[in-house]
Scaffold this active site. Structure first.
Site, PDB file in Angstrom:
ATOM      1  N   GLU A 275      34.536  39.272 -21.756  1.00 19.46           N
ATOM      2  CA  GLU A 275      35.369  38.800 -22.863  1.00 19.46           C
ATOM      3  C   GLU A 275      35.234  37.308 -23.146  1.00 19.46           C
ATOM      4  OE1 GLU A 275      36.800  40.548 -25.027  1.00 19.46           O
ATOM      5  OE2 GLU A 275      36.947  42.503 -24.072  1.00 19.46           O
TER       6      GLU A 275
ATOM      7  N   ASP B 114      38.608  38.319 -34.329  1.00 20.67           N
ATOM      8  CA  ASP B 114      37.742  39.389 -33.860  1.00 20.67           C
ATOM      9  C   ASP B 114      38.130  40.663 -34.593  1.00 20.67           C
ATOM     10  OD1 ASP B 114      35.965  40.922 -32.191  1.00 20.67           O
ATOM     11  OD2 ASP B 114      37.682  41.454 -30.940  1.00 20.67           O
TER      12      ASP B 114
ATOM     13  N   TYR C  77      48.011  44.973 -28.482  1.00 18.71           N
ATOM     14  CA  TYR C  77      47.815  45.256 -27.051  1.00 18.71           C
ATOM     15  C   TYR C  77      48.977  44.649 -26.255  1.00 18.71           C
ATOM     16  CZ  TYR C  77      44.697  45.619 -22.856  1.00 18.71           C
ATOM     17  OH  TYR C  77      44.106  45.921 -21.649  1.00 18.71           O
TER      18      TYR C  77
ATOM     19  N   ASP D 262      52.095  46.574 -26.696  1.00 16.19           N
ATOM     20  CA  ASP D 262      52.037  47.804 -25.893  1.00 16.19           C
ATOM     21  C   ASP D 262      52.248  47.553 -24.406  1.00 16.19           C
ATOM     22  OD1 ASP D 262      51.680  49.406 -28.071  1.00 16.19           O
ATOM     23  OD2 ASP D 262      49.592  49.911 -27.650  1.00 16.19           O
TER      24      ASP D 262
ATOM     25  N   TYR E 280      49.289  47.951 -19.454  1.00 20.59           N
ATOM     26  CA  TYR E 280      48.650  48.713 -20.535  1.00 20.59           C
ATOM     27  C   TYR E 280      47.890  49.901 -19.949  1.00 20.59           C
ATOM     28  CZ  TYR E 280      46.040  49.300 -24.954  1.00 20.59           C
ATOM     29  OH  TYR E 280      45.495  49.777 -26.123  1.00 20.59           O
TER      30      TYR E 280
ATOM     31  N   HIS F 111      40.353  49.074 -22.530  1.00 16.41           N
ATOM     32  CA  HIS F 111      40.601  47.668 -22.884  1.00 16.41           C
ATOM     33  C   HIS F 111      39.895  47.329 -24.197  1.00 16.41           C
ATOM     34  CE1 HIS F 111      41.453  43.429 -22.349  1.00 16.41           C
ATOM     35  NE2 HIS F 111      40.184  43.173 -22.616  1.00 16.41           N
ATOM     36  N   ASN F 112      38.697  47.818 -24.357  1.00 12.77           N
ATOM     37  CA  ASN F 112      37.899  47.518 -25.543  1.00 12.77           C
ATOM     38  C   ASN F 112      38.277  48.348 -26.753  1.00 12.77           C
ATOM     39  OD1 ASN F 112      34.909  48.404 -26.917  1.00 12.77           O
ATOM     40  ND2 ASN F 112      35.425  46.239 -26.841  1.00 12.77           N
TER      41      ASN F 112
END
Length: 176
Positions: A72, A84, A99, A102, A127, A148-149
């Site tokens: 990252e 992004d 994210y 969440d 998460y 994650h992505n």
């Protein structure tokens, strides 16, 4: 406050078990439980983060977290926020606001948490604990990296395979 919350959760499960409702539920929830704790993190003068890769107190191993951080931002703790795919991604793990929401909105401020290594680390743990059981994917570094992505079901999205390949280039495996 955390002690009161733990006591409330324990009381809730005790009542459920007393009513013979899902006595195994407590064990399931505890297996996914992630506590927000402050991790000790060494920050070098250039803002790069270093840490112990062999010790983890959470769901995602420190080695897997390190691989995600390297992909990252090269683990640059001073990277800040960047655009992004139409929204901001912030901090060494490049966390987006949705994210952060969440993961429970730790620190009460999106940018402050995402730019703080320990807070962002714990946000990722929360998460993953929230979504790994509903993603249909096994616990493991590949699933965590792809979630994650790509979001809650990212581990099933073929568009996250390239991201996983980058994680593997950092030395991680599905067992990391």
């Amino acid at each position: 406050m955390m002690t009161e919350l733990k006591m409330s959760v324990a009381l809730f499960f005790a009542l459920l078990c007393g009513l013979n409702v899902c006595c195994g539920l407590k064990e399931i929830v505890e297996s996914y439980k992630v506590e927000f704790e402050q991790r000790e993190v060494d920050v070098e003068s250039e803002g790069l983060v270093s840490g112990d890769l062999n010790e983890s107190n959470g769901l995602v191993s420190d080695k897997c977290m390190r691989c995600i951080c390297m992909v990252e931002s090269h683990c640059n703790n001073n990277i800040g926020c960047r655009m992004d795919v139409g929204s901001l991604s912030c901090g060494p793990f490049q966390i987006k606001k949705a994210y952060w929401i969440d993961c429970g909105q730790p620190k009460g401020d999106y940018k402050a948490c995402a730019n703080d290594y320990a807070c962002a680390y714990n946000c990722i743990e929360t998460y993953m604990a929230r979504y790994i059981g509903h993603s249909g994917c096994p616990k493991g570094c590949e699933s965590y990296a792809r979630i994650h992505n790509g979001g809650p079901r990212g581990c099933t999205n073929p568009n996250t395979i390239g991201y996983w390949n980058k994680i593997k280039q950092q030395g991680c495996t599905i067992y990391s």
